[in-house]
Design a protein around this motif. Sequence first.
Motif, PDB file in Angstrom:
ATOM      1  N   GLN A  76     -10.175  46.110  64.559  1.00 35.41           N
ATOM      2  CA  GLN A  76      -8.861  45.824  65.156  1.00 35.41           C
ATOM      3  C   GLN A  76      -7.843  46.913  64.850  1.00 35.41           C
ATOM      4  N   LYS A  77      -7.807  47.348  63.592  1.00 30.77           N
ATOM      5  CA  LYS A  77      -6.839  48.379  63.206  1.00 30.77           C
ATOM      6  C   LYS A  77      -7.145  49.693  63.908  1.00 30.77           C
ATOM      7  N   HIS A  80      -6.071  49.640  67.413  1.00 28.42           N
ATOM      8  CA  HIS A  80      -4.603  49.745  67.460  1.00 28.42           C
ATOM      9  C   HIS A  80      -4.171  51.223  67.407  1.00 28.42           C
TER      10      HIS A  80
END
Lengths: 133, 72
Positions: A76-77, A80
């Motif tokens: 997820q990071k 991002h």
Amino acid sequence: MSFRERSAWVMACTLVLIGGFYLKLVIGDGVPPSYAAVPFVLGTIVLSIAAQVVLAVISPREASSPVDERERLVIQKAAHFSSYVLATGVVVGLGAFMISQDGMKLFHIVLTSLILGQTTEYGAQIFLLRSRV
Amino acid sequence: MGKPPPITNRVRELREAHGQMSQAALGEAVGVSRHTIIAIEQARYSPSLETGFRIARVFNVGLEDVFGWDGD
């Protein structure tokens, strides 16, 4: 090195290799993107699938285990971070088009941003898997 | 890399005290990978509350016997 990290390395290297070769063809050698795009897509798909199969054969247990909470957070990071790269490239491309009205320039900038964005994503995964999430 | 996280843990100590349990075995018992257990022991990752409780249950101790707070 975990399976996920090895997988990220493989994808990053695939993108750098094939993406770099594609950009060399269309920007450096002036090959029309329509000719270079299909080999680029096919090459990326085939090479990444082949490499992932090899990794899965080397570590079958790790390959078949689901993504755990830490790996999910890393993914997820990393996604991002890569979204910033892609968004920046798209905005730059749109700006360049507004100035030059050159659709091919817009195409190249957006595609390069996509390649860079994905490479950033895998690079970020590698960094986060090795450091603190 | 910045400041270490304020959550400390005794996972490695407890694991070794439990018959030298391997990181892989602990990971399998709580549902995370061996590399995540390594990251927890090295204070590079603070697990979720659920995983924290699962780790404590494996060692048959309370949560605060495994994890500590070193922050403000």
